[in-house]
Design a protein around this motif. Structure first.
Motif, mmCIF file in Angstrom:
data_model
loop_
_atom_site.group_PDB
_atom_site.id
_atom_site.type_symbol
_atom_site.label_atom_id
_atom_site.label_comp_id
_atom_site.label_asym_id
_atom_site.label_seq_id
_atom_site.Cartn_x
_atom_site.Cartn_y
_atom_site.Cartn_z
ATOM 1 N N TYR A 81 46.477 35.183 48.363
ATOM 2 C CA TYR A 81 45.327 35.616 47.549
ATOM 3 C C TYR A 81 44.310 34.486 47.397
ATOM 4 N N ALA B 295 42.245 34.235 50.453
ATOM 5 C CA ALA B 295 41.282 35.338 50.482
ATOM 6 C C ALA B 295 40.085 35.014 49.594
ATOM 7 N N ARG C 24 39.064 32.043 48.682
ATOM 8 C CA ARG C 24 38.316 30.945 49.298
ATOM 9 C C ARG C 24 37.376 31.486 50.380
ATOM 10 N N GLU C 25 37.879 32.429 51.167
ATOM 11 C CA GLU C 25 37.087 32.938 52.283
ATOM 12 C C GLU C 25 35.966 33.860 51.815
ATOM 13 N N ASP C 26 36.246 34.768 50.912
ATOM 14 C CA ASP C 26 35.231 35.734 50.470
ATOM 15 C C ASP C 26 35.712 36.413 49.192
ATOM 16 N N GLN D 55 34.254 38.437 47.056
ATOM 17 C CA GLN D 55 33.968 39.860 46.830
ATOM 18 C C GLN D 55 34.901 40.742 47.659
ATOM 19 N N ALA D 56 35.148 40.317 48.890
ATOM 20 C CA ALA D 56 36.069 41.084 49.733
ATOM 21 C C ALA D 56 37.472 41.026 49.154
ATOM 22 N N ALA D 57 37.844 39.864 48.606
ATOM 23 C CA ALA D 57 39.165 39.721 47.998
ATOM 24 C C ALA D 57 39.320 40.705 46.844
ATOM 25 N N GLN D 58 38.279 40.793 46.042
ATOM 26 C CA GLN D 58 38.336 41.673 44.879
ATOM 27 C C GLN D 58 38.467 43.139 45.301
ATOM 28 N N ALA D 59 37.788 43.479 46.393
ATOM 29 C CA ALA D 59 37.847 44.857 46.885
ATOM 30 C C ALA D 59 39.246 45.206 47.379
ATOM 31 N N LEU D 60 40.072 44.196 47.645
ATOM 32 C CA LEU D 60 41.438 44.457 48.093
ATOM 33 C C LEU D 60 42.421 44.447 46.919
ATOM 34 N N GLY D 61 41.876 44.537 45.714
ATOM 35 C CA GLY D 61 42.740 44.649 44.549
ATOM 36 C C GLY D 61 43.181 43.325 43.961
ATOM 37 N N ILE D 62 42.545 42.231 44.381
ATOM 38 C CA ILE D 62 42.946 40.920 43.873
ATOM 39 C C ILE D 62 42.193 40.603 42.587
#
Lengths: 343, 242
Positions: free
Chosen positions: A191, A194, A196-198, A200-207
Motif C-alpha cells: 500500500y 502504491a 508513493r506512486e500515485d 489518487q489511484a491508490a485511494q481508488a483501489l480502496g486504500i
C-alpha cells in the motif's frame, strides 16, 4: 525477498555479515568508530526510507526524532536511574507521539510534498528552540551522562567499550534491515508503494491513504528515536544546537539518496560510501598537509550532485546490476522497489 | 422489480459558476451494462467522480445497493463495491505490472500469496499475463488501459466504472476488450457503467444508453432508439443533421 536472492548475492551478503561480525578483532579503535558511524547512518537512513522511500513522504526533520529519543532516555537515566532499554520504550513512544501530531496535522489537512517537508523542518526547529531553554535538561549548555571507567561492559545500562557499542549498533542496523524487508512483503508495504506512486489511484483501489501514511510516520519516527537513545549513551552528551540541527537531518537522508531511495540496501551502501570517502578525503588532505575546513560538506554536496545527475535511482540499483546480483527484468531480488526499464 | 444496484437521484455539481452536472437522475439494474455518452465537456467524468467519491455532489443522492454513498471517500466507495478506471491512466509506474494488480487484490485478499494468484488470473483474462514482470512504465498505451481495467477488477467490484478505456485502441483491440467485459458480465454478473466515445464498443456492449449534454441528461434508452433520437443527433452533429 531473501529467498529470491541469487546465490552470488547470498554469498556476498554472508561474506559481509562475517566481516562485520569479526571486525572488532581485526580493526583498531579508529576503524571501529568509523564502522559505528556507518551503521548508525545505515540505521537512521533505513528508518527515514520507510517514510520517503516506501511511502513517498519527504521528511527533512528526522533529527527531531533522534533528539527526542536521546533526551528521553538520557533524562530517565540521569534523573530517575532508569536504564536505556526501559528508556528506549519511553523514547519510542514520545517520538511516535510527536510523529503522530505532525502526521495528523499534515495528512488530515491535505498538506503534501514540499509543504509537508517544510512542516517537518518547522517542528524540528521549534523543538530545538524549546530544548535550548529547558533547564531540567541542561538547556543550551548541554545535557551530560555520567561517565565512569569500568572493567566490564554493562550491556543493561549501555556503559562500556566501543566494541560493545559496535555490536549494539550492528544489531540495530541488522534488525532494521530485516524489519524493512519484512515490511515490504506485507500488505501495508504494498500500500505504501502504491501511495508513493500515485495517491489518487491508490485511494481508488480502496486504500485508506491517511491511515497508511500515519503508520509510515509512526514506524519511521519510532525507529529513528532508537538511534537517538544510542547516540545519547554512546557520546554521553546532548546539545539541542547539535542534535536537532537541520544539518543532522540532511546527514540522515544523504545515505539513502546516494545509495538508492526505496531500496533496502541503498541506505546501507550510501552510509558506507559517504563515511569512507569523506574520511578518506579528510585523511588525504591531512597527509599532504592541506587544511580545508568544510571540505566534508563540499564533498557531500558534490556526491549528491553527481549521483542526482548520473544515477538518479542511486548507486545501489546500478551496482547490483553490474555485480550480477539482479537478473532483470523480473521481481527484483535485490529488493529494489524502484524498477525502471533502463536501470 | 428489484431495487436497482445504483441509483442516482437529481445530483448536481458546480465548479464556481460553471454547472458541470445539473439534476441528473438514472438507475442501473444489477447485471446490466450501461453506457454514458455525450460530447466533450458534457459532465460525464464529473458524474463519474461523484459516484466514485472524488467529489461530493452539491445536491441529490447516490444510492448503491440500498446505501447512501455520496460524501464517502474514494477508498470507502471502493470497499463498498465500486471499482473505477481513470480516463488518463494512472499506473503505479515504478512497480511491476503484477504488483499493480496485486495492490488492487489485497483489499479483498489480505494474504500476499492469494492476492498474487488472483492478480495473475486477472492479467491472463486481460491478455497481458506475459508482461507481468515488466515495470508498468514500460507498457504501451493499449496495455496501460488493460492494466487499468485489471487493477480495478482486482478489487472485485459489483459495479465497474470504465472511463474511456477503449480510447486509443485499434478496432481489433476494442473487440477483444468488449469480449472481456461481455465474459465478465455473463460469468460473474458484473454490472458496468462505461463512459465511451468509441461507438463500436458502446453499441456492442450496452443494454441501455444515457446521453449527457451540458450537464443534463437529454436522452435515455435502448441503443438503437438513442442513436435515432433527434436531440442526440443535434448535440453531436449540429441542428442541420437533425
Amino acid at each position: 525477498m531473501f529467498s529470491q536472492i541469487n546465490p552470488r548475492a547470498r554469498g556476498l551478503l554472508a561474506a559481509l555479515a562475517l566481516l562485520l561480525l569479526i571486525l572488532p578483532w581485526i580493526a583498531n579503535n579508529y576503524v571501529l568508530s568509523v564502522a559505528v558511524l556507518i551503521l548508525y547512518f545505515a540505521y537512521t537512513g533505513q528508518a527515514w526510507n520507510v517514510m520517503m522511500g516506501f511511502c513517498g513522504q519527504l521528511s527533512l526533520g528526522h533529527s527531531l526524532y533522534v533528539g527526542i529519543g536521546g533526551y528521553s532516555a538520557a533524562a530517565l537515566f540521569v534523573h530517575f536511574g532508569i536504564g536505556p532499554w526501559g528508556g528506549a520504550l519511553v523514547a519510542v513512544a514520545a517520538s511516535m507521539l510527536v510523529g503522530a501530531i505532525i502526521g495528523f496535522l499534515a495528512f488530515r489537512f491535505g498538506i503534501g510534498g514540499v509543504y509537508f517537508a517544510l512542516l517537518t523542518i518547522a517542528f524540528a526547529e521549534f523543538t530545538r528552540l524549546g530544548f535550548d531553554h529547558w533547564q531540567w535538561l541542561g538547556a543550551s549548555g548541554g545535557f551530560f551522562l555520567p561517565v565512569k571507567q569500568r572493567e566490564f561492559n554493562d550491556l543493561l545500562n549501555l556503559r562500556g567499550s566501543p566494541v560493545m557499542f559496535y555490536y549494539v549498533m550492528l544489531a540495530l542496523a541488522t534488525a532494521a534491515l530485516a524489519f524493512c524487508t519484512w515490511l515490504l512483503r506485507t500488505r501495508i508495504g504494498y500500500y505504501w508503494l502504491a501511495i508513493r506512486e500515485d495517491q489518487q489511484a491508490a485511494q481508488a483501489l480502496g486504500i485508506n491513504t491517511f491511515r497508511c501514511k500515519m503508520i509510515a510516520v509512526l514506524i519511521s519516527s519510532g525507529m529513528t528515536s532508537l538511534a537517538g537513545v544510542f547516540f545519547a549513551f554512546y557520546y554521553n552528551n546532548l546539545f539541542p544546537e547539535q542534535i536537532f540541527n537541520m544539518g543532522r537531518s540532511i546527514e540522515i537522508i544523504l545515505g539513502p539518496i546516494i545509495g538508492g531511495i526505496g531500496t533496502l540496501f541503498g541506505p546501507i551502501l550510501g552510509a558506507a560510501l559517504l563515511a569512507l570517502l569523506a574520511d578518506g578525503i579528510t585523511e588525504l588532505m591531512a597527509q599532504i598537509g592541506i587544511e580545508l575546513p568544510g571540505i566534508k560538506q563540499v564533498f557531500y554536496g558534490s556526491c549528491l550532485l553527481l549521483v542526482t545527475m548520473f544515477l538518479p535511482n542511486g548507486v545501489w540499483p546500478a551496482l547490483a546490476r553490474r555485480l550480477g546480483l539482479v537478473s532483470a527484468p523480473g521481481p527484483d531480488p535485490a529488493g529494489n522497489t524502484v524498477r525502471h526499464p533502463d536501470g | 422489480m428489484a431495487e436497482p444496484l445504483l441509483e442516482v437521484v437529481a445530483i448536481a455539481k458546480r465548479f464556481r459558476g460553471l454547472k458541470a452536472v445539473s439534476s441528473v437522475s438514472f438507475a442501473i439494474e444489477a447485471g446490466h451494462i450501461v453506457a454514458l455518452i455525450g460530447p466533450n465537456g458534457a459532465g460525464k467524468t464529473t458524474l463519474f467522480n461523484m459516484i466514485a467519491g472524488v467529489y461530493a455532489p452539491d445536491a441529490g443522492e447516490i444510492r448503491f445497493a440500498g446505501q447512501r454513498i455520496q460524501g464517502l471517500r474514494p477508498d470507502e466507495i471502493c470497499v463498498a463495491g465500486i471499482g473505477r478506471t481513470f480516463q488518463l491512466v494512472r499506473p503505479f509506474a515504478g512497480l511491476s505490472v503484477l504488483d499493480n494488480v496485486v495492490i488492487g487484490a489485497l483489499r479483498r485478499s489480505p494474504r500476499i500469496a492469494e492476492a498474487r494468484r488472483k492478480a495473475g488470473l486477472i492479467l491472463e483474462r486481460l491478455g497481458i499475463a506475459e508482461k507481468r514482470d515488466l515495470p508498468a512504465a514500460s507498457l504501451t498505451l493499449p496495455d496501460r488501459k488493460r492494466l487499468e481495467v485489471a487493477r480495478a477488477l482486482a478489487t472485485e467490484p459489483r459495479l465497474l466504472l470504465l472511463d474511456e478505456v477503449m480510447a486509443g485502441l485499434r478496432p481489433t483491440e476494442t473487440d477483444r476488450m468488449v469480449e472481456v467485459f461481455r465474459e465478465l458480465n455473463r460469468e460473474t454478473g458484473l454490472t458496468i457503467l462505461l463512459i465511451e466515445h468509441v461507438m463500436r464498443a458502446v453499441m456492442a456492449l450496452s443494454r441501455e444508453i444515457h446521453v449527457l449534454h451540458h450537464g443534463e441528461l437529454i436522452a435515455s434508452g435502448a441503443p438503437d432508439e438513442v442513436v435515432r433520437n433527434p436531440a442526440v443527433l443535434e448535440c453531436y452533429l449540429g441542428e442541420d443533421a437533425a
